[in-house]
Design a protein around this motif. Structure first.
Motif, PDB file in Angstrom:
ATOM      1  N   UNK A 158       1.118  -1.126   0.182  1.00  0.00           N
ATOM      2  CA  UNK A 158      -0.136  -0.139   0.148  1.00  0.00           C
ATOM      3  C   UNK A 158       1.030   0.748   0.390  1.00  0.00           C
ATOM      4  N   UNK A 159       1.833   0.980   0.222  1.00  0.00           N
ATOM      5  CA  UNK A 159       3.074   2.524   1.184  1.00  0.00           C
ATOM      6  C   UNK A 159       3.850   2.113  -0.274  1.00  0.00           C
ATOM      7  N   UNK A 171       3.063  -4.596 -14.185  1.00  0.00           N
ATOM      8  CA  UNK A 171       2.238  -4.766 -14.796  1.00  0.00           C
ATOM      9  C   UNK A 171       1.441  -4.528 -13.260  1.00  0.00           C
ATOM     10  N   UNK A 172       0.270  -6.245 -13.441  1.00  0.00           N
ATOM     11  CA  UNK A 172      -0.680  -6.109 -12.178  1.00  0.00           C
ATOM     12  C   UNK A 172       0.302  -5.921 -10.507  1.00  0.00           C
ATOM     13  N   UNK A 173       1.413  -6.841 -10.914  1.00  0.00           N
ATOM     14  CA  UNK A 173       1.806  -6.388  -9.443  1.00  0.00           C
ATOM     15  C   UNK A 173       2.574  -5.000  -9.434  1.00  0.00           C
ATOM     16  N   UNK A 174       2.685  -4.027 -10.470  1.00  0.00           N
ATOM     17  CA  UNK A 174       2.792  -3.155  -9.675  1.00  0.00           C
ATOM     18  C   UNK A 174       2.412  -1.994  -8.924  1.00  0.00           C
ATOM     19  N   UNK A 180      -2.094  -5.189  -7.919  1.00  0.00           N
ATOM     20  CA  UNK A 180      -1.651  -5.363  -6.019  1.00  0.00           C
ATOM     21  C   UNK A 180      -2.437  -4.165  -5.468  1.00  0.00           C
ATOM     22  N   UNK A 181      -2.349  -3.667  -5.194  1.00  0.00           N
ATOM     23  CA  UNK A 181      -2.677  -2.371  -3.730  1.00  0.00           C
ATOM     24  C   UNK A 181      -3.717  -2.581  -4.417  1.00  0.00           C
ATOM     25  N   UNK A 187      -6.434  -7.697   2.192  1.00  0.00           N
ATOM     26  CA  UNK A 187      -5.684  -8.365   2.692  1.00  0.00           C
ATOM     27  C   UNK A 187      -5.734  -7.472   4.172  1.00  0.00           C
ATOM     28  N   UNK A 188      -5.667  -6.557   4.169  1.00  0.00           N
ATOM     29  CA  UNK A 188      -5.448  -5.730   5.582  1.00  0.00           C
ATOM     30  C   UNK A 188      -7.770  -5.392   5.923  1.00  0.00           C
ATOM     31  N   UNK A 189      -7.861  -5.401   5.526  1.00  0.00           N
ATOM     32  CA  UNK A 189      -9.813  -5.528   5.751  1.00  0.00           C
ATOM     33  C   UNK A 189     -10.803  -6.405   6.517  1.00  0.00           C
ATOM     34  N   UNK A 190      -9.733  -7.397   5.707  1.00  0.00           N
ATOM     35  CA  UNK A 190     -10.375  -9.047   5.950  1.00  0.00           C
ATOM     36  C   UNK A 190      -9.543  -9.983   6.430  1.00  0.00           C
ATOM     37  N   UNK A 191      -8.770  -9.495   6.846  1.00  0.00           N
ATOM     38  CA  UNK A 191      -7.429 -10.289   7.976  1.00  0.00           C
ATOM     39  C   UNK A 191      -6.834  -9.202   8.588  1.00  0.00           C
TER      40      UNK A 191
END
Length: 260
Positions: A158-159, A171-174, A180-181, A187-191
């Motif tokens: 996120x940062x 690409x998608x992982x940028x 990916x963000x 994941x922060x919200x659900x885990x």
């Protein structure tokens, strides 16, 4: 006969390992090393000289390995790819573990609503479904082990930290323009956020109480009301068969009653 003998040997080996290395001590060591791994990989990131550099080069690598921060251990293209794969696997595993623990906590609460002979204790549940009880224990350990690595990686994504910019291929992982963000935020919200809340809830529902009506009152062998003291609380954790079979006992075992 051979199969039974193998099962006995397997049981003795697992039991002996658990007796020599208690799970609680392993989890304490894991949490300690994971916390120091975060400190060494971020707080001392730009240190290039002195005693701190020596400590980081030795202990930092050990702690970051336990913290599943492989890029901080060996900075190479191969380890970059391995780190990405492990991060994805950890995210999936941690979410599945969280879902399982949530289901088990709901089952525990529904059982509390029963009274008298209809109540199913942890001892009875373990005897009727040993595999399910063991799975819950393993799920809890995996979930707690993955919590720091998954949360750390999500925050770094996120940062869009300098490490992530060099680690992700694009690409998608940028982490600046890719999707990916959004996965990291999910994941922060659900885990990351709900897991501590779930564990607090599970502890309050499973730690020993004096009685159903009053947590501070219990009954002796003669049926007389007595105060449920801290000594009785610790005795019940260690000696009560239902507590011994409780897969969530490690969350509050070793803590005083007021800190559990």
């Amino acid at each position: 006969a051979l199969e039974e003998a193998m099962q006995v040997v397997q049981g003795l080996s697992v039991g002996g390992l658990c007796a020599c290395v208690p799970l609680l001590k392993v989890e304490i060591a894991r949490d300690f090393m994971q916390t120091l791994g975060v400190i060494f990989s971020n707080l001392f990131e730009d240190v290039t000289f002195g005693t701190v550099r020596v400590a980081k080069s030795l202990w930092g690598k050990i702690f970051n390995f336990v913290n599943v921060d492989l890029y901080a251990v060996v900075q190479s293209e191969t380890f970059q790819q391995i780190a990405i794969i492990i991060a994805i696997i950890l995210a999936v595993v941690s979410f599945l573990c969280y879902a399982w623990l949530s289901y088990e906590s709901v089952q525990t609460v529904s059982n509390e609503l029963r009274e008298g002979h209809e109540t199913v204790t942890w001892k009875e549940r373990a005897e009727s479904s040993k595999r399910k009880t063991k799975i819950t224990t393993y799920m809890l350990t995996l979930c707690l082990s993955a919590y720091v690595p998954v949360s750390r990686t999500s925050v770094e994504l996120i940062a869009c930290s300098a490490k992530m910019k060099g680690l992700l291929p694009g690409g998608f992982l940028d982490c600046e323009e890719g999707g990916i963000q959004y996965i990291a935020m999910a994941m922060i919200a659900a885990f990351t956020v709900p897991l501590p809340c779930l564990l607090i809830y599970v502890i309050q529902k499973n730690k020993p109480r004096g009685s159903i009506l009053d947590a501070n009152i219990t009954y002796d062998a003669d049926g007389m009301e007595v105060e449920f003291t801290d000594k009785l609380y610790l005795q019940r954790i260690e000696k009560d068969p239902n507590q011994a079979m409780n897969p969530f006992r490690s969350l509050y075992r070793g803590f005083e009653r007021k800190w559990a």
